[in-house]
Design a protein around this motif. Structure first.
Motif, mmCIF file in Angstrom:
data_model
loop_
_atom_site.group_PDB
_atom_site.id
_atom_site.type_symbol
_atom_site.label_atom_id
_atom_site.label_comp_id
_atom_site.label_asym_id
_atom_site.label_seq_id
_atom_site.Cartn_x
_atom_site.Cartn_y
_atom_site.Cartn_z
ATOM 1 N N ARG A 1 41.829 -1.545 -54.015
ATOM 2 C CA ARG A 1 41.913 -1.912 -54.944
ATOM 3 C C ARG A 1 44.212 -1.275 -54.980
ATOM 4 O O ARG A 1 44.826 -1.889 -55.570
ATOM 5 C CB ARG A 1 42.031 -1.334 -56.863
ATOM 6 C CG ARG A 1 40.530 -2.065 -57.140
ATOM 7 C CD ARG A 1 40.421 -1.315 -59.049
ATOM 8 N NE ARG A 1 40.278 -0.330 -59.274
ATOM 9 C CZ ARG A 1 38.874 0.811 -58.783
ATOM 10 N NH1 ARG A 1 37.981 -0.008 -58.830
ATOM 11 N NH2 ARG A 1 38.913 2.032 -59.078
ATOM 12 N N ALA B 1 54.323 0.538 -59.418
ATOM 13 C CA ALA B 1 54.204 1.376 -60.626
ATOM 14 C C ALA B 1 53.148 1.027 -60.703
ATOM 15 O O ALA B 1 52.422 2.019 -61.644
ATOM 16 C CB ALA B 1 55.503 0.791 -61.131
ATOM 17 N N ASP B 2 52.687 -0.259 -60.457
ATOM 18 C CA ASP B 2 50.877 -0.150 -60.530
ATOM 19 C C ASP B 2 50.284 0.475 -60.755
ATOM 20 O O ASP B 2 48.965 0.517 -60.483
ATOM 21 C CB ASP B 2 50.571 -1.942 -60.098
ATOM 22 C CG ASP B 2 51.715 -2.607 -61.319
ATOM 23 O OD1 ASP B 2 52.133 -2.410 -62.216
ATOM 24 O OD2 ASP B 2 52.278 -3.985 -60.822
ATOM 25 N N LEU B 3 50.594 1.118 -59.163
ATOM 26 C CA LEU B 3 48.872 1.778 -58.381
ATOM 27 C C LEU B 3 49.069 3.155 -59.673
ATOM 28 O O LEU B 3 47.814 3.915 -59.559
ATOM 29 C CB LEU B 3 49.875 2.305 -57.091
ATOM 30 C CG LEU B 3 49.735 1.730 -55.975
ATOM 31 C CD1 LEU B 3 50.487 1.763 -55.099
ATOM 32 C CD2 LEU B 3 48.472 1.045 -55.552
ATOM 33 N N HIS B 4 50.172 3.652 -60.183
ATOM 34 C CA HIS B 4 49.913 4.636 -61.227
ATOM 35 C C HIS B 4 48.753 4.434 -62.104
ATOM 36 O O HIS B 4 48.108 5.098 -62.640
ATOM 37 C CB HIS B 4 51.214 5.407 -61.378
ATOM 38 C CG HIS B 4 52.281 5.677 -60.489
ATOM 39 N ND1 HIS B 4 52.137 7.355 -60.255
ATOM 40 C CD2 HIS B 4 53.297 5.424 -59.878
ATOM 41 C CE1 HIS B 4 52.951 7.532 -58.933
ATOM 42 N NE2 HIS B 4 54.029 5.971 -59.078
ATOM 43 N N ALA B 5 48.357 2.556 -62.608
ATOM 44 C CA ALA B 5 47.964 2.976 -63.397
ATOM 45 C C ALA B 5 46.175 2.808 -63.110
ATOM 46 O O ALA B 5 45.532 2.898 -63.834
ATOM 47 C CB ALA B 5 47.875 1.267 -64.461
ATOM 48 N N LEU B 6 45.902 2.836 -61.844
ATOM 49 C CA LEU B 6 44.659 3.138 -61.079
ATOM 50 C C LEU B 6 43.923 4.300 -61.781
ATOM 51 O O LEU B 6 44.437 5.564 -61.114
ATOM 52 C CB LEU B 6 44.282 2.363 -59.595
ATOM 53 C CG LEU B 6 44.915 1.182 -59.341
ATOM 54 C CD1 LEU B 6 45.381 1.507 -57.714
ATOM 55 C CD2 LEU B 6 44.547 0.231 -60.570
ATOM 56 N N ASP C 1 55.780 -3.898 -52.932
ATOM 57 C CA ASP C 1 56.003 -4.762 -54.537
ATOM 58 C C ASP C 1 54.739 -3.652 -55.094
ATOM 59 O O ASP C 1 53.936 -3.709 -54.529
ATOM 60 C CB ASP C 1 55.853 -6.038 -54.567
ATOM 61 C CG ASP C 1 56.957 -6.842 -54.251
ATOM 62 O OD1 ASP C 1 57.875 -6.320 -54.561
ATOM 63 O OD2 ASP C 1 56.777 -7.692 -53.351
ATOM 64 N N GLY C 2 54.673 -3.186 -56.004
ATOM 65 C CA GLY C 2 53.073 -3.135 -56.836
ATOM 66 C C GLY C 2 53.557 -1.537 -56.903
ATOM 67 O O GLY C 2 51.662 -1.219 -57.026
ATOM 68 N N THR D 1 46.987 -4.261 -55.077
ATOM 69 C CA THR D 1 48.199 -3.618 -54.777
ATOM 70 C C THR D 1 49.154 -3.495 -55.323
ATOM 71 O O THR D 1 50.530 -4.087 -55.278
ATOM 72 C CB THR D 1 47.429 -2.129 -56.554
ATOM 73 O OG1 THR D 1 46.348 -3.323 -57.111
ATOM 74 C CG2 THR D 1 49.119 -2.408 -57.442
#
Length: 412
Positions: free
Chosen positions: A398, A348-353, A345-346, A402
């Motif tokens: 982070r 996709a959220d890594l790209h926003a870091l 999980d998560g 994430t």
């Protein structure tokens, strides 16, 4: 057009990097592969579309080398430890001095022989012993003391490297891994966390090009702290070691390379940062697997192109000054009790870091894992650039908060 044999296996520079270097130098790469290899079989269709191939599957090394030379190649190179023997055989048949000889290759693939060569030159004396059967374990540990490190005598990529704190643990490790080949027991080198900083690994690598016996340093790569037992979690440039320590690690690495009789090629030397100064871990007769990407993004420098030049008898230039910031790779690893990936999980959220440029995770549910696979058990990587080393330590936290992998686990 000059042709260059490139022995390809797991751990090698990728097809895109090989193609780019070949175009830059106007050479045709001839890939030497073994289709019986699981990794090669997986990528073989893609390799066939891009390169001329020589498939050595089932052929004795001497016959395979003759087949490669018959294609009209002018030199040979490899970026994989697994291909050092075939590359040496091709070089011998070509009569070229621009690759490791069979004798040098034998030392590069024997960690005990490296230790003996270093000691003979007065460079570094690490207590060690070879284990070829379970009956050797007690004597080996008596020689090294405890704690100790057990590793395959000819291993690569951190494969099956294990720390032991008791004689019983050493016996169990030998029982488990001896079927795959001899082991080397070594005294544990204790790092000083104050050298690189407590947030970073207590070891570095020195990347260098060797041309006609002259060592040209290319750079020092910093590391994140190891995952248990001895697995690499990430790499970055520039390193955090100060100027005096940098000069010393480069000096020790150069002496180690020459002690092994290396005359040409890209080399990757790992050193432990101890309170008494840098200590030698090992020398590898190829580029570190992470190095071409790091150097390309940090310096705009092609390590693959430099290796090609060396294989053709040319001396490469060193990298120019690095750009701003810290270039890194973060590595996802399975826990030591994991047997398979259940999910993640998560991502996709890594790209926003901030500081993340690329997330490369190619494992999915059911993918089998084993901690002792070393670099070959990586789940994926995150690539990017951050302003400084403090930002890197914050970003690592982070990333780990994430991306959450789920595993099937077993009792150790």
């Amino acid at each position: 057009m000059r042709r260059l044999a490139v022995a390809y296996e797991q751990g090698s520079a990728g097809p895109a990097e090989l193609s780019a270097a070949a175009r830059a130098l106007g050479v045709e790469p001839v890939l030497v592969v073994d289709s019986a290899s699981a990794h090669v079989a997986q990528v073989l269709p893609a390799l066939r579309r891009r390169f001329t191939l020589v498939d050595t599957a089932g052929a004795p090394t001497a016959e395979a080398a003759a087949e490669v030379v018959a294609t009209g190649v002018h030199g040979v190179v490899t970026f994989s430890d697994l291909c050092l023997p075939i590359a040496a055989a091709v070089a011998e048949r070509l009569g070229t001095p621009h690759w490791h000889s069979a004798a040098v290759t034998a030392v590069l693939q024997d960690k005990a022989a490296q230790r003996e060569a270093f000691a003979a030159r007065g460079l570094d004396v690490v207590r060690h012993a070879v284990i070829t059967s379970e009956s050797d374990v007690d004597g080996a540990i008596a020689a090294t003391g405890l704690p100790a490190v057990l590793k395959p005598a000819g291993g690569t990529g951190g494969l099956r490297v294990t720390g032991v704190e008791s004689l019983d643990a050493a016996r169990e490790t030998a029982r488990r891994f001896l079927p795959d080949g001899p082991l080397v027991a070594e005294e544990l080198l204790v790092g000083d966390p104050g050298v690189a900083g407590p947030e970073f690994g207590d070891y570095v690598s020195v990347e260098a090009a060797v041309h006609e016996g002259r060592v040209l340093p290319l750079g020092v790569v910093g590391k994140l702290p190891l995952a248990r037992p001895f697995r690499e979690r990430g790499f970055f440039v520039p390193s955090t070691v100060d100027q005096a320590t940098t000069a010393r690690v480069v000096e020790v690495a150069e002496a180690a390379v020459l002690a092994l009789g290396i005359r040409t090629g890209i080399v990757h030397t790992e050193l432990k940062l101890t309170a008494a100064g840098p200590r030698l871990i090992e020398v590898n007769g190829r580029a570190g697997g992470h190095v071409p990407d790091l150097f390309d993004r940090a310096f705009g420098y092609s390590v693959v192109e430099a290796a090609f030049r060396l294989a053709l008898g040319e001396a490469p230039a060193p990298p120019e000054q690095a750009g701003a910031g810290v270039i890194y790779q973060y590595v996802f690893l399975p826990p030591t009790d994991a047997t398979a990936v259940e999910g993640v999980d998560g991502l996709a959220d890594l790209h926003a870091l901030a500081g993340v440029d690329l997330v490369d995770v190619r494992v999915g549910p059911g993918h089998e894992v084993a901690w002792h696979g070393g670099a070959f058990s990586r789940l994926g990587k995150v690539y990017g650039r951050v302003p400084d080393h403090s930002a890197l330590t914050e970003l690592v936290v982070r990333i780990e908060d994430t991306a959450k992998f789920r595993f099937t686990r077993t009792c150790q």
